[in-house]
Design an enzyme around this catalytic site. Structure first.
Site, short mmCIF file in Angstrom:
data_model
loop_
_atom_site.label_atom_id
_atom_site.label_comp_id
_atom_site.label_asym_id
_atom_site.label_seq_id
_atom_site.Cartn_x
_atom_site.Cartn_y
_atom_site.Cartn_z
N CYS A 122 15.25 -4.56 70.84
CA CYS A 122 14.90 -3.15 70.65
C CYS A 122 13.38 -2.93 70.68
O CYS A 122 12.63 -3.60 69.96
CB CYS A 122 15.46 -2.66 69.32
SG CYS A 122 14.93 -1.01 68.89
N CYS A 337 19.19 2.97 75.69
CA CYS A 337 19.46 2.44 74.36
C CYS A 337 18.49 1.30 74.03
O CYS A 337 18.34 0.36 74.80
CB CYS A 337 20.90 1.96 74.33
SG CYS A 337 21.40 1.47 72.72
#
Ligand code: SF4
Length: 343
Positions: A122, A337
């Site tokens: 991430c 995402c």
């Protein structure tokens, strides 16, 4: 001097209390303010019938009401998808993404600047953690998407920067503001809170008993060793603890959990992983989103081939899991995402 009315962060009943205590007014004017701000964008409040005839009241409120959703600094487009950056009052930036769906637009909102959770795949994790957002700053993103950028937003997903359950109170206050029929009027079933697996947050939400709000959980590893390597949160709350909290969660009749699983080539995408994931899911009612990994700086991995993704999905489908393959949108503007925080 009367305190500032930070309307984006005040649920209707709290705004009513403030008007009652400080201005001798009540629900009638609170509802009018909600309507003018959240439905009509807050430009002509003074002309609303409830205030037109009470000029003194409006003169006082005009000074007190804070209508500061944060400044939209920049927007990026990838087809119909729009990512926008908001500059907050202290100069920090957050990102939000407007995702066009078949019937409505969905807004992916941030709940923190950065994140503490450290998921390896991430981009937001790489920023470190700066601070949590206030409820007003969360609602401000919806206001900006609707009234500054002009998009009709009907769904909210708390899947942007940050872990919503690490900012539980502000997120739930924002949910109450957004849910009011007098204002934004976003139904609870159109709001999704996505967690990386913070078990106490799941338990707190269960106790609040908002059965219609949707709960999404980012899984990404079907076994503790893989999941802990990808998501440090798993060391604190391993898969067994996560599953226990979900088994105890009060889903509405026919309700399902949304599970997110990012497929990373050679890490969590084998057929054995698919079988282990099916075992973890059983017997929870789940809708599983399979998402190919979106490359982020510093985590040198790739997404699997389409064929691999289909085979992975097929194993789960054969075991009775409802699977949706999501081909990532917004990669070109780092709005996919796990990519927020790159710009
Ligand atoms: S995936 Fe979500 S919880 Fe994990 S680091 Fe990124 S923003 Fe935080």
């Amino acid at each position: 001097m009367k305190p500032v009315i930070d309307i984006f962060g005040l649920p209707l009943e709290q705004l009513t209390r403030t008007l009652r205590n400080d201005y001798g007014k009540g629900l009638f004017h609170a509802e009018a303010l909600y309507r003018e701000v959240f439905k009509n964008g807050g430009k002509e409040i003074g002309n609303a019938p409830e205030f037109k005839n009470s000029l003194k009241l409006w003169a006082a409120l005009e000074k007190a009401i804070a209508l500061v959703p944060g400044k939209v600094e920049e927007t990026f487009k990838a087809g119909e998808l729009v990512k926008f950056i908001t500059r907050l009052s202290d100069g920090l930036n957050i990102e939000s993404v407007i995702i066009p769906m078949t019937r409505h637009n969905t807004l992916c909102v941030s709940s923190q600047v950065g994140c503490k959770m450290g998921c390896r795949f991430c981009q937001t994790a790489r920023m470190g953690f700066k601070r949590s957002l206030s409820a007003a700053e969360i609602v401000g993103q919806v206001f900006n998407a609707r009234h500054t950028l002009g998009h009709d937003i009907k769904n909210i997903v708390f899947m942007g920067m940050g872990e919503p359950f690490d900012n539980f109170d502000a997120v739930m206050t924002a949910v109450r503001v957004l849910n009011s029929q007098k204002g934004c009027d976003i139904a609870l079933r159109h709001m999704t809170i996505s967690t990386c697996g913070v078990v106490p947050g799941i338990e707190r939400l269960a106790r609040l008993n908002y059965p219609n709000i949707r709960l999404a959980v980012s899984i990404n590893g079907p076994e503790d060793a893989i999941r802990s390597a990808l998501m440090p949160v798993n060391r604190r709350w391993p898969l067994a603890a996560l599953k226990k909290s979900l088994e105890a969660y009060p889903l509405p009749p026919r309700g399902v959990f949304l599970f997110e699983y990012i497929l990373i080539k050679g890490v969590n995408d084998s057929m054995d992983h698919a079988r282990a994931l099916a075992r973890f899911i059983h017997p929870l009612p789940v809708r599983l989103n399979l998402i190919p990994y979106n490359p982020v700086t510093g985590f040198n991995h790739q997404s699997p081939s389409d064929e691999q993704m289909h085979e992975f999905a097929q194993i789960l489908t054969d075991k009775g899991v409802f699977v949706i393959k999501r081909w990532s949108r917004g990669r070109s503007v780092s709005a996919g995402c796990g990519q927020l925080g790159k710009t």
